[in-house]
Design a protein around this motif. Structure first.
Motif, PDB file in Angstrom:
ATOM      1  N   ALA A  60       0.850  -1.196   0.000  1.00 26.92           N
ATOM      2  CA  ALA A  60       0.000   0.000   0.000  1.00 26.92           C
ATOM      3  C   ALA A  60       0.885   1.245   0.000  1.00 26.92           C
ATOM      4  N   PRO A  61       0.445   2.322  -0.643  1.00 25.30           N
ATOM      5  CA  PRO A  61       1.254   3.544  -0.666  1.00 25.30           C
ATOM      6  C   PRO A  61       1.448   4.101   0.742  1.00 25.30           C
ATOM      7  N   GLU A  62       2.566   4.763   0.938  1.00 31.91           N
ATOM      8  CA  GLU A  62       2.842   5.365   2.249  1.00 31.91           C
ATOM      9  C   GLU A  62       2.004   6.601   2.497  1.00 31.91           C
ATOM     10  N   GLN A  63       1.558   7.227   1.427  1.00 38.15           N
ATOM     11  CA  GLN A  63       0.655   8.370   1.565  1.00 38.15           C
ATOM     12  C   GLN A  63      -0.307   8.395   0.384  1.00 38.15           C
ATOM     13  N   SER A  64      -1.469   8.949   0.612  1.00 44.57           N
ATOM     14  CA  SER A  64      -2.509   8.951  -0.415  1.00 44.57           C
ATOM     15  C   SER A  64      -2.192   9.938  -1.525  1.00 44.57           C
ATOM     16  N   ASN A  65      -2.614   9.561  -2.737  1.00 47.09           N
ATOM     17  CA  ASN A  65      -2.565  10.452  -3.893  1.00 47.09           C
ATOM     18  C   ASN A  65      -3.911  10.406  -4.604  1.00 47.09           C
ATOM     19  N   VAL A  66      -4.235  11.521  -5.249  1.00 49.15           N
ATOM     20  CA  VAL A  66      -5.482  11.621  -6.009  1.00 49.15           C
ATOM     21  C   VAL A  66      -5.140  11.640  -7.494  1.00 49.15           C
ATOM     22  N   TYR A  67      -5.813  10.801  -8.265  1.00 48.85           N
ATOM     23  CA  TYR A  67      -5.612  10.711  -9.716  1.00 48.85           C
ATOM     24  C   TYR A  67      -6.927  11.026 -10.411  1.00 48.85           C
ATOM     25  N   PHE A  68      -6.832  11.684 -11.544  1.00 49.26           N
ATOM     26  CA  PHE A  68      -8.036  12.099 -12.270  1.00 49.26           C
ATOM     27  C   PHE A  68      -7.884  11.724 -13.738  1.00 49.26           C
ATOM     28  N   TYR A  69      -8.952  11.129 -14.294  1.00 53.88           N
ATOM     29  CA  TYR A  69      -9.017  10.816 -15.723  1.00 53.88           C
ATOM     30  C   TYR A  69     -10.164  11.630 -16.301  1.00 53.88           C
ATOM     31  N   ASP A  70      -9.859  12.451 -17.281  1.00 52.87           N
ATOM     32  CA  ASP A  70     -10.839  13.399 -17.810  1.00 52.87           C
ATOM     33  C   ASP A  70     -11.747  12.774 -18.856  1.00 52.87           C
ATOM     34  N   VAL A  71     -13.051  12.794 -18.581  1.00 50.48           N
ATOM     35  CA  VAL A  71     -14.084  12.465 -19.563  1.00 50.48           C
ATOM     36  C   VAL A  71     -14.963  13.705 -19.655  1.00 50.48           C
ATOM     37  N   PRO A  72     -14.689  14.593 -20.607  1.00 47.21           N
ATOM     38  CA  PRO A  72     -15.414  15.857 -20.663  1.00 47.21           C
ATOM     39  C   PRO A  72     -16.926  15.689 -20.684  1.00 47.21           C
ATOM     40  N   ASP A  73     -17.586  16.518 -19.887  1.00 50.58           N
ATOM     41  CA  ASP A  73     -19.051  16.580 -19.813  1.00 50.58           C
ATOM     42  C   ASP A  73     -19.678  15.325 -19.229  1.00 50.58           C
ATOM     43  N   ALA A  74     -18.904  14.528 -18.495  1.00 47.56           N
ATOM     44  CA  ALA A  74     -19.473  13.348 -17.834  1.00 47.56           C
ATOM     45  C   ALA A  74     -20.536  13.795 -16.841  1.00 47.56           C
ATOM     46  N   LYS A  75     -21.677  13.094 -16.858  1.00 43.90           N
ATOM     47  CA  LYS A  75     -22.789  13.449 -15.967  1.00 43.90           C
ATOM     48  C   LYS A  75     -22.592  12.871 -14.569  1.00 43.90           C
ATOM     49  N   GLN A  76     -21.697  11.892 -14.453  1.00 41.58           N
ATOM     50  CA  GLN A  76     -21.325  11.329 -13.173  1.00 41.58           C
ATOM     51  C   GLN A  76     -19.812  11.239 -13.098  1.00 41.58           C
ATOM     52  N   SER A  77     -19.312  11.186 -11.884  1.00 42.67           N
ATOM     53  CA  SER A  77     -17.911  10.860 -11.671  1.00 42.67           C
ATOM     54  C   SER A  77     -17.842   9.436 -11.151  1.00 42.67           C
ATOM     55  N   VAL A  78     -16.992   8.628 -11.768  1.00 39.11           N
ATOM     56  CA  VAL A  78     -16.795   7.257 -11.325  1.00 39.11           C
ATOM     57  C   VAL A  78     -15.638   7.251 -10.333  1.00 39.11           C
ATOM     58  N   LEU A  79     -15.879   6.703  -9.155  1.00 43.71           N
ATOM     59  CA  LEU A  79     -14.884   6.680  -8.088  1.00 43.71           C
ATOM     60  C   LEU A  79     -14.327   5.274  -7.918  1.00 43.71           C
ATOM     61  N   ARG A  80     -13.003   5.177  -7.794  1.00 45.56           N
ATOM     62  CA  ARG A  80     -12.342   3.925  -7.424  1.00 45.56           C
ATOM     63  C   ARG A  80     -11.261   4.295  -6.412  1.00 45.56           C
ATOM     64  N   PHE A  81     -11.467   3.914  -5.161  1.00 40.83           N
ATOM     65  CA  PHE A  81     -10.509   4.201  -4.104  1.00 40.83           C
ATOM     66  C   PHE A  81     -10.015   2.876  -3.531  1.00 40.83           C
ATOM     67  N   GLY A  82      -8.727   2.793  -3.156  1.00 40.39           N
ATOM     68  CA  GLY A  82      -8.254   1.576  -2.529  1.00 40.39           C
ATOM     69  C   GLY A  82      -6.751   1.452  -2.538  1.00 40.39           C
ATOM     70  N   TYR A  83      -6.275   0.218  -2.359  1.00 41.18           N
ATOM     71  CA  TYR A  83      -4.837  -0.042  -2.278  1.00 41.18           C
ATOM     72  C   TYR A  83      -4.609  -1.541  -2.444  1.00 41.18           C
ATOM     73  N   PRO A  84      -3.351  -1.973  -2.739  1.00 40.39           N
ATOM     74  CA  PRO A  84      -3.064  -3.407  -2.802  1.00 40.39           C
ATOM     75  C   PRO A  84      -3.220  -4.009  -1.407  1.00 40.39           C
ATOM     76  N   ALA A  85      -4.008  -5.096  -1.305  1.00 35.98           N
ATOM     77  CA  ALA A  85      -4.311  -5.642   0.016  1.00 35.98           C
ATOM     78  C   ALA A  85      -3.740  -7.053   0.162  1.00 35.98           C
ATOM     79  N   MET A  86      -4.575  -8.083   0.112  1.00 36.73           N
ATOM     80  CA  MET A  86      -4.104  -9.434   0.422  1.00 36.73           C
ATOM     81  C   MET A  86      -4.784 -10.469  -0.461  1.00 36.73           C
ATOM     82  N   ALA A  87      -4.227 -11.667  -0.446  1.00 35.97           N
ATOM     83  CA  ALA A  87      -4.794 -12.789  -1.179  1.00 35.97           C
ATOM     84  C   ALA A  87      -5.966 -13.376  -0.403  1.00 35.97           C
ATOM     85  N   GLU A  88      -6.836 -14.094  -1.102  1.00 37.13           N
ATOM     86  CA  GLU A  88      -7.957 -14.727  -0.424  1.00 37.13           C
ATOM     87  C   GLU A  88      -7.493 -15.878   0.463  1.00 37.13           C
ATOM     88  N   THR A  89      -6.290 -16.360   0.228  1.00 38.38           N
ATOM     89  CA  THR A  89      -5.740 -17.419   1.067  1.00 38.38           C
ATOM     90  C   THR A  89      -5.128 -16.884   2.358  1.00 38.38           C
TER      91      THR A  89
END
Length: 953
Positions: free
Chosen positions: A739-768
């Motif tokens: 996981a990153p040591e500090q948070s960063n915000v990334y933006f992908y531009d889709v002009p005139d999008a009526k919604q913003s799609v959010l994906r927040f998270g970090y590398p976590a663990m295996a199901e095992t």
């Protein structure tokens, strides 16, 4: 969810009879009398007009309850569209006796599947599957919707739910490619005043204009016992259930009489050609729609066959002309869609980039001409019908599916036992019928066409097309009204003969038995896992060949995906068409696909045809055809799919999030389809090399579930075992970043999008990982529990920012990500993100004993539903086979749940939910939303793309 007519069996014999119960009430019974399968039901009507249909099925300790009101968008009036769908939302929020949270809150406690609903043009339904001990609670709750609901709706509640529904419209219509196409077709196919002239979702303006009195009037008119059907299917006592239904529903007053709506088929006086420049489209799309007949009309059956014959399979006329010969598209969609009042026959084609839709229309006409000259053969007609038996059983593999179908027949055919007539009409379709309906409804008839093209590409539209009228929402900061949905309504309670505020008790605790799993390792190294289950005469199977993307050259990503697709394009002795015909003639289906870790081949077949289906699987796996022409067509299709992904903000978010999680140079970060550059560079020899080196029984596991025992299941694999050459395959273990040591915000531009799609998270663990399941339990009240989760309650129910939000831990044998995903109203992008950050920060601190009790109750009680369907059992085997977990994992997890403490949840939260060590990705409109995200305190957002663009190499 669209409920369609179930396709029935060629050998199914139905008998229906009527009788009188003691006491004089009318009862009808219908029974599907077949040596292998029965679908009995009992129907009765309460004095207030409520229709009740009971179906008893004791195969699993669960019951499905569905309440269906005969009201959809067709019962609305112009200017107040979207009301039926708005009600689907409102009825979950509160009722007089369930209180705030209504059925959603109760669902979490009782281990239900999650209260849900759906709205169509003609009906609205509410449904859930629950452990059998919660049946009385469900009947009580559903009755509260019908008779004790409307007083709880306030102006703030209405204002909030308007926002939720508008977010749903933005997500499903306004913020996706071709989202407005159905609106344009509806407005032009059905004349003004016709009930199908508007869309089920309604318009944003109409939703905003809805008043509280409008809502009450709609409810009082349509939500009455005499306009409603209650279906209960599953493991229950019939006599006791009748008493409960009478107790809870019987005193709800009958409503006004509701006249039957007359059928309103339409005619198109002149062909209309319309076009629209789509903000999200990357490919030109041509849609053509003809008016036809309502559902259950005698001609609808032949129209169903016509659509299947024309567009499904290698030999289909449309595929031969448009895909193979002219290479204008990767696929053709065609269907006959019948509703209660009218029907339509639709053809939709997404052409390759830059293709002129006039050329596509030429191909369409050639395909129709081909059909006119050749017609449909008896063999093809029989082939199409062969799949009906399997489809029928699939539709009835759950008690909810059975309940849905009984209600469907009751409301739209006037008899739950209509299955007899349905079967008769399906089987009666002849070659001449198919030709006749084509000439009656399609050939030379007027239609509605739409050309939806990318911005700036109007040169691709059909000649003589007129601009379609579409209302696009503008992004305006602070445009939405404020509200406080927590304000309690003040009202006089609806009188009842007993105290309805007291929730009924649980019944007897159901006995939960995990299925018995058998395992066997064959001499080739192939490992087989199975569960015998004879509830329906079907078998489902899946083969997992370890490797997939993990074994690819990062410079030629997409090889395993193309290989999986090419395996279905014929064998050494069968062309693509011949292979398809053999599969379909068995009433079977076989699929192949790949992901980051596996190549899959699986399918469904009637148990009696399992041996023959597996023989075809063996041929597909061991004798590929390696057809160069098919390979080139697949490459072209894959390039088209890549282009379409860049039209969809949700796809963009998924692709970009993987890059941020794993690092852009990791194989795990790559799109399994590849890139345009890699796909273009891949040769047929690359596929053969991958196949030779990596497709081996030593890294393969097969799961099989259904009406077949271990001996028969494994005996059918003898040829595959004997002829599949075993070779050593070494599966690499990719490095997954921390996981990153500090948070960063990334933006992908889709002009005139009526919604913003959010994906927040970090590398976590295996199901095992030992902490994976405890972390999943910790996540239930955060974002894994649907309406029981805090994210949903705060962002959707509290603020109206979103239609849906969830959090989850993904993972397999490899570490996956913790992620939060949602689509939010564009003008509250920062506010939504800040609220999620705050929830994460305080979740563990604020976790209570009540939160723990709800989580435990759901996770323990929901086990009654865990293995109901064949698909659920197949998923269980997949976990056992590929994660290396014990067949007794259910009991092991039960122990984890029972021993969990609040202190442990707090510890897990501190370990896995740090908002200051996460990746924050937003896909939306840069010019209005990106700069505000700096207020999160994580620095200036990083722009991932400089401008709106097509997919890059």
């Amino acid at each position: 969810m669209k409920i369609t007519r179930l396709l029935a069996l060629s050998f199914l014999v139905i008998s229906a009879l009527s009788c009188k119960e003691e006491g004089g009430s009318d009862t009808a019974f219908a029974k599907a009398e077949n040596s292998q399968f029965e679908v009995p039901f009992e129907k009765f009507t309460l004095d207030n007009g409520l229709t009740v249909i009971l179906h008893q099925d004791t195969s699993d300790p669960v019951v499905a309850v569905a309440l269906t009101a005969h009201v959809g968008s067709a019962r609305e009036i112009e200017g107040r569209t979207g009301f039926a769908h708005l009600f689907e939302h409102l009825l979950f929020l509160e009722s007089e006796n369930l209180g705030k949270g209504g059925l959603d809150a109760m669902s979490a406690r009782i281990g239900g599947s999650g209260a849900n609903g759906s709205t169509s043009r003609d009906r609205t339904n509410y449904f859930q599957t629950v452990p059998k001990d919660a049946l009385e609670k469900m009947i009580w709750a559903e009755a509260d919707k019908l008779g004790f609901f409307i007083n709880t709706v306030t102006d703030p509640v209405l204002a909030k739910e308007k926002q939720v529904v508008k977010n749903e419209k933005r997500q499903s219509v306004d913020n996706r490619p071709y989202g407005h196409a159905r609106y344009v077709v509806g407005k032009n196919l059905y004349p003004e005043g016709h009930p199908y002239n508007w869309q089920v979702i309604g318009s944003l303006e109409d939703l905003q204009n809805a008043t509280l009195q409008d809502v009450k009037d709609f409810y009082n008119r349509w939500y009455t016992p005499n306009n409603t059907t209650l279906t209960i299917a599953g493991d229950f006592d019939i006599a006791q259930t009748k008493e409960w239904v009478e107790k809870y529903f019987g005193e709800i007053p009958r409503g006004e009489e509701i006249p039957t709506m007359e059928k309103q088929p339409v005619q198109v006086e002149t062909t209309k050609r319309l076009y629209y420049e789509d903000n999200f489209a990357r490919l030109p799309q041509l849609t053509m729609t003809w008016p036809t007949v309502p559902n259950y009309d005698k001609d609808s059956y032949a129209l169903d066959v016509l659509s299947a014959y024309l567009a499904e399979g290698k030999n289909a006329p449309f595929n031969k002309i448009l895909i193979d010969n002219k290479q204008l598209t990767a696929g053709v969609q065609m269907y006959n869609y019948g509703s209660e009042l009218a029907g339509e026959f639709s053809l939709s084609i997404n052409a390759y980039p830059g293709k002129d839709l006039d050329d596509v229309l030429v191909g369409v006409n050639e395909a129709f001409t081909k059909f006119e000259l050749e017609g449909i053969s008896q063999k093809d007609l029989d082939r199409i019908k062969a799949g009906q038996e399997t489809q029928f059983y699939n539709g009835l593999s759950s008690v909810l599916g059975k309940g849905f179908q009984l209600a469907q027949y009751e409301i739209f055919a006037g008899d739950p036992g209509y299955i007899a007539e349905d079967v008769k009409r399906i089987l009666a379709v002849t070659k001449e019928d198919v030709q006749r309906v084509y000439e009656t409804y399609i050939k030379g008839k007027n239609y509605i066409s739409t050309s939806f093209v990318p911005k700036g590409q109007t040169d691709l539209i059909l000649e003589d097309s007129q601009l379609a009228q579409v209302v696009e929402e503008k992004i305006v900061e602070g445009a939405e009204e404020s509200f406080d949905a927590s304000i309690a309504a003040e009202y006089e309670r609806t009188p009842s003969s007993f105290d309805r505020s007291k929730e009924p008790p649980y019944g007897d605790t159901p006995q939960i038995n995990a299925p018995t799993v058998w395992e066997e390792t064959l001499s080739s190294g192939l490992k087989v896992y199975g569960i015998e289950n004879s509830e329906v005469p079907l078998v489902q199977f899946q083969i997992n060949i370890r490797g997939g993307l993990l074994l690819e050259d990062i410079k030629k990503v997409g090889v395993s995906n193309l290989l999986a697709d090419l395996l279905m394009k014929g064998t050494a002795t069968k062309t693509t068409a011949q292979l398809e015909n053999e599969i379909e003639s068995l009433g079977a289906s076989i699929y192949t696909y790949t992901d980051k870790e596996n190549v899959y081949i699986g399918g469904t077949t009637l148990a009696k045809n399992y041996d023959k289906t597996i023989a075809l699987v063996q041929e597909i796996l061991l004798e590929p055809r390696w057809d160069e022409t098919e390979f080139e067509l697949l490459k072209q299709s894959t390039l088209s799919r890549l282009e379409q992904q860049q039209a969809n903000p949700n796809s963009i978010a998924a692709i970009e999030f993987d890059k941020l999680i794993y690092g852009k140079n990791s194989l795990l970060a790559q799109n399994t389809l590849g890139t345009p550059a890699s796909v273009k560079s891949i040769t047929l020899e690359d596929l053969k090399t991958f196949y030779t080196n990596n497709i081996s029984p030593t890294v393969t596991k097969l799961q099989v579930v259904g009406a077949i025992d271990e001996g028969k299941a494994t005996n059918a694999l003898a040829g595959l075992n004997d002829n599949w050459e075993a070779r050593e395959v070494i599966i690499p273990t990719p490095v997954v970043p921390q996981a990153p040591e500090q948070s960063n915000v990334y933006f992908y531009d889709v002009p005139d999008a009526k919604q913003s799609v959010l994906r927040f998270g970090y590398p976590a663990m295996a199901e095992t990982d030992p902490n994976f399941y405890p972390a999943q339990m910790m996540n239930y009240r955060l974002g894994g529990g649907g309406f029981a989760s805090q994210l949903t309650q705060e962002l959707r129910e509290g603020k109206g920012y979103t239609y849906g939000i969830r959090s989850r831990f993904s993972g397999s044998t490899l570490p996956g990500a913790f992620s939060i995903s949602s689509g939010v109203r564009s003008n509250v992008t920062y506010e939504s993100t800040a609220l999620v950050k705050d929830i994460l920060k305080n979740y563990g601190k604020n976790f209570t004993e009540d939160d723990l009790d709800v989580s435990k109750s759901f996770l323990l009680k929901s086990q009654a539903r865990a293995f109901e369907t064949i698909g659920a059992k197949l998923n269980m085997l997949d976990d056992i086979a590929n994660l290396g977990i014990s067949p007794d994992y259910v009991k092991e997890r039960q122990t984890i749940v029972e021993n969990m403490t609040v202190a442990e949840i707090k510890k897990l939260s501190a370990q896995y939910l740090n908002p200051d060590k996460m990746i924050y990705l937003v896909v939306g409109d840069k010019k209005t939303q990106m700069d505000k995200l700096e207020q999160l305190g994580y620095g200036t957002p990083i722009l991932l793309n400089e401008k709106k663009q097509t997919v890059k190499d």
